[in-house]
Design an enzyme around this catalytic site. Structure first.
Site, PDB file in Angstrom:
ATOM      1  N   ASP A   1       0.827  -1.210   0.000  1.00 14.70           N
ATOM      2  CA  ASP A   1       0.000   0.000   0.000  1.00 14.70           C
ATOM      3  C   ASP A   1       0.860   1.258   0.000  1.00 14.70           C
ATOM      4  O   ASP A   1       2.044   1.238   0.350  1.00 14.70           O
ATOM      5  CB  ASP A   1      -0.954   0.019   1.196  1.00 14.70           C
ATOM      6  CG  ASP A   1      -0.226  -0.105   2.530  1.00 14.70           C
ATOM      7  OD1 ASP A   1       0.772  -0.859   2.602  1.00 14.70           O
ATOM      8  OD2 ASP A   1      -0.648   0.541   3.504  1.00 14.70           O
TER       9      ASP A   1
ATOM     10  N   GLU B   1      -0.634  -1.856   5.270  1.00  8.39           N
ATOM     11  CA  GLU B   1       0.235  -1.796   6.444  1.00  8.39           C
ATOM     12  C   GLU B   1       0.213  -0.408   7.070  1.00  8.39           C
ATOM     13  O   GLU B   1       0.375  -0.263   8.281  1.00  8.39           O
ATOM     14  CB  GLU B   1       1.675  -2.171   6.050  1.00  8.39           C
ATOM     15  CG  GLU B   1       2.648  -2.240   7.224  1.00  8.39           C
ATOM     16  CD  GLU B   1       3.209  -0.888   7.663  1.00  8.39           C
ATOM     17  OE1 GLU B   1       3.508  -0.721   8.862  1.00  8.39           O
ATOM     18  OE2 GLU B   1       3.345   0.008   6.806  1.00  8.39           O
ATOM     19  N   GLU B   2       0.020   0.611   6.246  1.00  9.05           N
ATOM     20  CA  GLU B   2       0.158   1.993   6.707  1.00  9.05           C
ATOM     21  C   GLU B   2      -0.988   2.485   7.582  1.00  9.05           C
ATOM     22  O   GLU B   2      -0.850   3.508   8.246  1.00  9.05           O
ATOM     23  CB  GLU B   2       0.280   2.942   5.497  1.00  9.05           C
ATOM     24  CG  GLU B   2       1.536   2.748   4.656  1.00  9.05           C
ATOM     25  CD  GLU B   2       2.791   3.253   5.334  1.00  9.05           C
ATOM     26  OE1 GLU B   2       2.701   3.743   6.490  1.00  9.05           O
ATOM     27  OE2 GLU B   2       3.873   3.168   4.734  1.00  9.05           O
TER      28      GLU B   2
ATOM     29  N   HIS C   1       7.989   8.687   4.383  1.00  6.29           N
ATOM     30  CA  HIS C   1       6.774   9.512   4.424  1.00  6.29           C
ATOM     31  C   HIS C   1       7.071  10.957   4.026  1.00  6.29           C
ATOM     32  O   HIS C   1       6.314  11.863   4.378  1.00  6.29           O
ATOM     33  CB  HIS C   1       6.109   9.458   5.803  1.00  6.29           C
ATOM     34  CG  HIS C   1       5.609   8.097   6.185  1.00  6.29           C
ATOM     35  ND1 HIS C   1       4.556   7.883   7.038  1.00  6.29           N
ATOM     36  CD2 HIS C   1       6.007   6.854   5.812  1.00  6.29           C
ATOM     37  CE1 HIS C   1       4.342   6.583   7.174  1.00  6.29           C
ATOM     38  NE2 HIS C   1       5.228   5.939   6.436  1.00  6.29           N
TER      39      HIS C   1
END
Length: 394
Positions: A80, A136-137, A361
């Site tokens: 993802d 996962e995020e 990020h």
């Protein structure tokens, strides 16, 4: 040796690995919204003759490569992306507005796909399960529902890796025991009695109560947690009031708590509630606390981490293997190693010459793609060492 032939083949397929990674990078999909990515993963695996199951736990894909009667080992990669605008000036920049792979999941996926291609040509001592995980995020994440849907059924060991730009290319981070923290969040609403800013005696100032709560919460870690036990309590937001001359009736705070042990996590929750309750009672305010437990801590197992360590030494040499300090970031790989023995490691992917210097990020995040090859070699070595150790024990 099996590993020798596989190493050669992995190197030959590096350009395919890069091509896959850049495709995923250009077409990212957000957590729980992955549609085309899992379709492509399933199609690639089926073309290799691998048994594939789709929609595992939601958007997950699981492949199984058949081997001998030895232990079954799972390898996990997430796929993802994040709600971040990609601002890199590269040909493979994200084509989806406001969405990008800013954490390396595209590289994880490409690595595992090409490694699968190599594994299908090998005489494997046991089965290999390929866990391609969604979301996962974003908690509650994809790992837990995939496990509940059987992705770890009959699996004996599990390994995973994270491309990591804080480490320079050519280094590998490993650690036994707790390596990534439990990542919780909380939302707190404080309700007082609003009124005119010039007549405070008839009000209960929710904003001032919130400020006092925030100050007192900072003492939980510094005064109530063992200083040798890592813990973080961060208040990220505080919203209250709408006008300069009005005393706020409501204040809302939110934040995160990071811990490594269940005992410390529960102590944090208990002490937070006690402080909030006491401060609000002293001011005649009411409160509502919503504490949401996120991913548990990632705790690596001893034997499996040693398999990773020795495999990493084979790839980058002993000087390139770094003992990781525990990280306060969260990872739902934790759920896998709660169920079966395994290990999670970090592959250095930072390189100033390639502008791979930005943190995860970040809108300019990128990686030294050669790190994918390091990851594949180490996973391959961990597979072989796990099977070899099992044969010796048998």
């Amino acid at each position: 040796m099996i590993v020798t032939h596989a190493e050669v083949r992995l190197t030959e397929l590096f350009e395919e690995m890069v091509s896959l990674r850049r495709h995923f990078h250009q077409y990212p999909e957000l957590s729980f919204q992955e549609v085309e990515t899992p379709k492509m993963i399933a199609s690639y695996l089926r073309a290799l003759g691998i048994e594939v199951r789709e929609h595992v736990g939601g958007n997950g894909v699981v492949g199984r490569i058949k081997g001998g009667d030895g232990p079954t080992i799972a390898l996990r990669a997430d796929f993802d992306a994040l709600p971040i605008q990609d601002v890199k000036d590269v040909p493979y920049r994200s084509k989806v507005n406001g969405v990008m792979h800013a954490c390396g999941h595209d590289a994880h996926t490409a690595t595992l796909l090409v490694l699968a291609k190599v594994l299908t040509k090998m005489d494997l001592p046991g089965d290999v399960v390929l866990i391609h995980q969604f979301a996962e995020e974003l908690a509650p994440g994809g790992a837990k529902p995939m496990i509940e849907d059987g992705c770890l059924d009959n699996v004996d060991y599990v390994y995973g890796a994270h491309i990591w730009t804080p480490l320079p290319f050519g280094t590998i981070g490993v650690k036994t025991g707790p390596v990534m923290a439990a990542a919780d969040r909380f939302e707190l609403t404080i309700t007082g009695k609003g009124g005119h800013g010039a007549i405070p005696q008839h009000t209960v100032d929710a904003l001032m109560v919130a400020v006092n709560v925030a100050n007192h919460l900072q003492q939980v870690v510094s005064r109530r947690v063992d200083p040798l036990e890592p813990a973080v309590l961060t208040i990220g937001t505080l919203h209250s009031g709408q006008a300069f001359n009005v005393i706020a009736e409501e204040a809302k705070l939110s934040g995160t708590v990071r811990t490594f042990t269940h005992e410390t996590q529960e102590k944090m929750i208990t002490d937070m509630e006690r402080i909030i309750r006491s401060v609000c009672a002293a001011s005649d305010a009411e409160y509502e606390l919503d504490y949401i437990k996120g991913y548990p801590a990632v705790v690596n197992h001893v034997t499996e981490t040693e398999h990773v360590r020795q495999s990493a030494i084979d790839v980058v040499g002993s000087d390139g293997v770094i003992e990781m300090a525990p990280l306060m970031v969260g990872e739902d790989f934790a759920y896998y190693v709660e169920q079966v023995p395994g290990s999670f490691f970090f592959t250095g992917a930072g390189n100033p010459e390639l502008a791979a210097i930005f943190p995860h990020h970040h809108p300019r995040f990128d990686v030294d793609e050669r790190a994918m090859l390091h990851t594949a070699h180490i996973l391959l070595g961990a597979l072989q060492r796990t099977w070899t150790a099992h044969e010796k024990e048998g």
